[in-house]
Design an enzyme around this catalytic site. Structure first.
Site, PDB file in Angstrom:
ATOM      1  N   ALA A   1       0.840  -1.192   0.000  1.00 18.34           N
ATOM      2  CA  ALA A   1       0.000   0.000   0.000  1.00 18.34           C
ATOM      3  C   ALA A   1       0.876   1.242   0.000  1.00 18.34           C
ATOM      4  O   ALA A   1       0.689   2.169  -0.797  1.00 18.34           O
ATOM      5  CB  ALA A   1      -0.926  -0.014   1.217  1.00 18.34           C
TER       6      ALA A   1
ATOM      7  N   ARG B   1      -5.495  -4.345  10.901  1.00 18.83           N
ATOM      8  CA  ARG B   1      -5.716  -4.654  12.313  1.00 18.83           C
ATOM      9  C   ARG B   1      -5.347  -3.508  13.247  1.00 18.83           C
ATOM     10  O   ARG B   1      -6.006  -3.281  14.248  1.00 18.83           O
ATOM     11  CB  ARG B   1      -4.890  -5.882  12.673  1.00 18.83           C
TER      12      ARG B   1
ATOM     13  N   ASP C   1      -1.042  -9.531 -11.755  1.00  9.30           N
ATOM     14  CA  ASP C   1       0.336  -9.940 -12.049  1.00  9.30           C
ATOM     15  C   ASP C   1       0.976  -8.630 -12.496  1.00  9.30           C
ATOM     16  O   ASP C   1       0.712  -8.155 -13.602  1.00  9.30           O
ATOM     17  CB  ASP C   1       0.378 -10.973 -13.179  1.00  9.30           C
ATOM     18  N   HIS C   2       1.781  -8.034 -11.644  1.00 13.53           N
ATOM     19  CA  HIS C   2       2.169  -6.654 -11.935  1.00 13.53           C
ATOM     20  C   HIS C   2       3.036  -6.544 -13.196  1.00 13.53           C
ATOM     21  O   HIS C   2       3.158  -5.473 -13.767  1.00 13.53           O
ATOM     22  CB  HIS C   2       2.823  -5.978 -10.719  1.00 13.53           C
TER      23      HIS C   2
ATOM     24  N   ASP D   1       7.632 -17.979  -7.015  1.00 16.85           N
ATOM     25  CA  ASP D   1       7.623 -16.529  -6.854  1.00 16.85           C
ATOM     26  C   ASP D   1       7.631 -15.801  -8.210  1.00 16.85           C
ATOM     27  O   ASP D   1       7.018 -14.754  -8.353  1.00 16.85           O
ATOM     28  CB  ASP D   1       8.854 -16.119  -6.031  1.00 16.85           C
TER      29      ASP D   1
ATOM     30  N   HIS E   1       4.947 -14.344 -13.475  1.00 13.14           N
ATOM     31  CA  HIS E   1       5.521 -13.354 -14.405  1.00 13.14           C
ATOM     32  C   HIS E   1       6.176 -13.978 -15.639  1.00 13.14           C
ATOM     33  O   HIS E   1       5.950 -13.536 -16.763  1.00 13.14           O
ATOM     34  CB  HIS E   1       6.566 -12.491 -13.697  1.00 13.14           C
TER      35      HIS E   1
END
Ligand code: BG6
Length: 490
Positions: free
Chosen positions: A18, A46, A177-178, A235, A240
Site C-alpha cells: 500500500a 488490524r 500480475d504486476h 515466486d 511473471h
C-alpha cells in the site's frame, strides 16, 4: 471520457505494498486527471490507527516516492481508516456503514473495489464475509482485486478460487500480475502484431530460440519467511515468466478484447510440454546464491539470511527450457531464467533469428552473428535490433553487427506510468485484459507443480552461484546442449 467513480477499500493498508505502490498510484491517477473528485479510499487493517494517522502515512508515502507532491491535503482528505478484524462479522457491518456514507458524500454510485493487499491466508474469508454481510450488494459494481501468491500449488489455488468464487463471479475478479502492467510487457503484442517486419517471421521457420531473463541484484531481503516456502519457481516463474512467454507465443487474437486475448494465452499454456520428474534435469536448473562480491560489496549466502534454514534447499534461481508443442513453435526452445543476487537488475527478451543459409561476408570458419530483436522491459525500456552491416574499408573484412536502438527513455515527456497505476485504473474502468484469468493460473500451476515436486523429492541437484554472478554454470550448459548461448543482458 468520464472519470471512473469508486470507493476503493484496501485490506492491508498499513503494509508495504500500500505504502510503496498503491497510494502513489492513486495520487498519480489524480494528478494525471484520470480520476476526478468522485473517489474515496478506505484503509483497513488490524492496527488501531485513526484516520488522521492514516492520512499522514499516505502523505509520507507520496512525499518519499514522488519528486513533486502538491495538493497533498486535498488528496489525503479522500482517505479514511477503519480498524478491522477479518473474522469478526460486526467489523464488516461497520465497514459497510462507512462505505454507504462515503458513497453518498463522494457520489461514487455504489461502485466498490475491494483490494486484498495482505497475507493470502485470509483472502477466502474476506471475500466470503464481504458477500455474507452485504457489502457487495450495492446499486453499482463490486470488484475484487487480489494480489499474489494465488495459492502455492494447483490444489491450494483451486481451493482459494472456489472460496472467492462463492462471493464474486470470474468477471468481478482481478488477479494481479504486476508484470502485465509494465509498459513494455504490454508492448509485446503491439511489436508483434502491428509490424509487417516481424509478424511473418514470428514462427519456427525463422526464429531459432527466445530467451526471457528477469534478474535482480537484491537478495531475499526481509522476506525470508515467505521466500523459504516459495522459492523462485513459485515466486517468479509460475506467474511473471509464464505470462511473458504466453504473450510472446500466442496467436493473434481475433479482436483486442479481454476474452479473445486471454483465450489465446490459455492455448499457449495448454501447449506447454509437461516436464515429468524423470526429465526435470533435462529441462530445468535450480540454483541458490552463495556468498559473493558485487560492486566491491560483500554479500552473504542465502542460507545465512534472516528466517532462512541453514540447510535450506530453496532455489533463488531458476533456468528452464520450455517447449511449446504447437504448429507455430514446434522445435523452438523458449529459455527462461530468473534469480536474486545476480549481476544486474534486468528484464529482457531476446528473440534470436535463425542463421542465413550461406555465409558470404565472414572468413571461413567464422559464423555470421544472428539477428537479434531485444525487447528491453526494465530498467531501460525500448527495443534493440542487432543487424549486420558493411564494415568500413579501414576495418578490414566485410560486415559487422550494428545495433538499432529505440529507447523509450530517450524521448522526452514519455514517462511510463508505473504498473500499479495502470492496473488500478484498468480495474476502475472494468478492463480485465491485463489481469490473469483463472484458467491461466490453473494451467501455470499444472506446469510448475511436477517440477517443484521433483525438486522436493531430490530428483535434481541444487546448484549454487556466487552472489553478483549471472547464475550457475549449469544454466549455461542447458543452452550449450542445444548449441545455443545466453545473450548478455547488460
Ligand atoms: C514479485 C516477487 O512478484 O516480483 C519478488 O515476489 C520480486 O520477489 C518482484 O522481487 C520483481 O518485480 P520487479 O517489478 O522489480 O521486476
Amino acid at each position: 471520457q468520464e472519470h471512473p467513480k469508486s470507493v476503493i477499500v484496501i485490506f492491508g493498508a498499513t503494509g508495504d505494498l500500500a505504502k510503496r505502490k498503491l497510494f502513489p498510484s492513486i495520487y498519480r491517477l489524480v494528478q494525471n486527471e484520470k480520476i476526478g473528485k468522485n473517489f474515496a479510499v478506505v484503509g483497513v487493517a488490524r492496527r488501531p490507527w485513526t484516520t488522521e494517522e492514516f492520512r499522514s502515512n499516505v502523505s509520507d508515502s507520496i512525499q518519499t516516492s514522488m519528486k513533486e507532491s502538491k495538493d497533498l491535503e486535498e488528496f489525503t482528505s479522500h482517505f479514511y481508516y477503519h480498524p478491522f478484524d477479518v473474522t469478526n462479522p460486526s467489523s464488516y457491518l461497520e465497514l459497510n456503514g462507512l462505505l454507504n456514507e462515503l458513497d453518498g458524500s463522494y457520489q461514487t454510485e455504489g461502485n466498490r473495489i475491494f483490494y486484498l493487499a495482505m497475507a493470502p491466508e485470509f483472502f477466502g474469508t474476506i471475500a466470503q464475509n464481504l458477500k455474507k454481510e452485504g457489502l457487495t450488494a450495492t446499486q453499482g459494481w463490486s470488484r475484487l482485486v487480489i494480489e499474489k501468491p494465488f495459492g502455492h500449488d494447483l490444489p491450494s489455488a483451486q481451493k482459494l478460487n472456489q472460496e472467492i468464487r462463492e462471493a464474486f463471479n470470474e468477471d468481478q475478479i482481478y488477479r494481479i500480475d504486476h508484470y502485465l502492467g509494465k509498459e513494455m510487457v504490454q508492448n509485446i503484442e503491439v511489436i508483434r502484431f502491428a509490424n509487417a517486419l516481424f509478424e511473418p517471421l514470428w514462427n519456427n521457420r525463422y526464429i531459432s530460440n527466445i530467451q526471457v531473463t528477469s534478474s535482480e541484484i537484491l537478495g531475499v531481503e526481509d522476506r525470508g519467511g515467505y521466500y523459504e516456502k516459495s522459492g523462485a519457481l513459485r515466486d517468479m516463474v509460475q506467474n511473471h515468466m509464464l505470462q511473458m512467454v504466453a504473450l510472446l507465443a500466442m496467436e493473434p487474437p481475433i479482436k483486442l478484447t479481454t476474452d479473445e486475448i486471454r483465450s489465446e494465452k490459455v492455448k499457449v499454456l495448454r501447449a506447454l510440454r509437461p516436464v515429468s520428474d524423470t526429465q526435470v534435469g533435462e529441462y530445468f536448473v535450480r540454483g541458490q546464491y552463495a556468498a559473493g562480491k558485487f560492486n566491491d560489496k560483500e554479500f552473504i549466502g542465502y542460507r545465512e539470511e534472516g528466517n532462512v534454514d541453514k540447510k535450506s534447499e530453496t532455489e533463488t534461481y531458476v533456468a528452464g527450457k520450455l517447449m511449446i508443442d504447437n504448429f507455430r513453435w514446434a522445435g523452438v526452445p523458449f529459455y527462461i531464467r530468473t534469480g536474486k543476487r545476480m549481476a544486474a537488475k534486468s528484464t529482457k527478451i531476446v528473440v534470436q533469428f535463425k542463421d542465413i543459409p550461406m555465409n558470404l561476408y565472414y572468413n571461413k570458419g567464422e559464423t555470421v552473428p544472428p539477428n537479434l530483436l531485444v525487447i528491453n522491459i526494465q530498467p531501460e525500456e525500448g527495443i534493440t535490433l542487432q543487424l549486420n552491416a558493411k564494415k568500413d574499408e579501414s576495418e578490414g573484412g566485410y560486415s559487422k553487427p550494428v545495433k538499432f536502438d529505440l529507447s523509450n527513455n530517450l524521448y522526452d515527456g514519455i514517462n511510463t506510468p508505473e504498473a500499479y497505476e495502470k492496473l488500478l485504473f484498468d480495474c476502475m474502468r472494468g478492463d480485465a485484459t491485463n489481469f490473469t484469468h483463472w484458467d491461466e493460473v490453473a494451467l501455470s500451476w499444472s506446469f510448475v507443480d511436477p517440477i517443484s515436486d521433483a525438486w522436493k523429492n531430490g530428483k535434481a541437484t541444487l546448484a549454487t552461484y556466487p552472489s553478483g554472478s549471472m547464475g550457475p554454470k549449469e544454466a549455461d550448459e542447458l543452452l550449450e546442449e542445444d548449441g545455443n548461448q545466453w545473450w548478455p543482458v547488460n
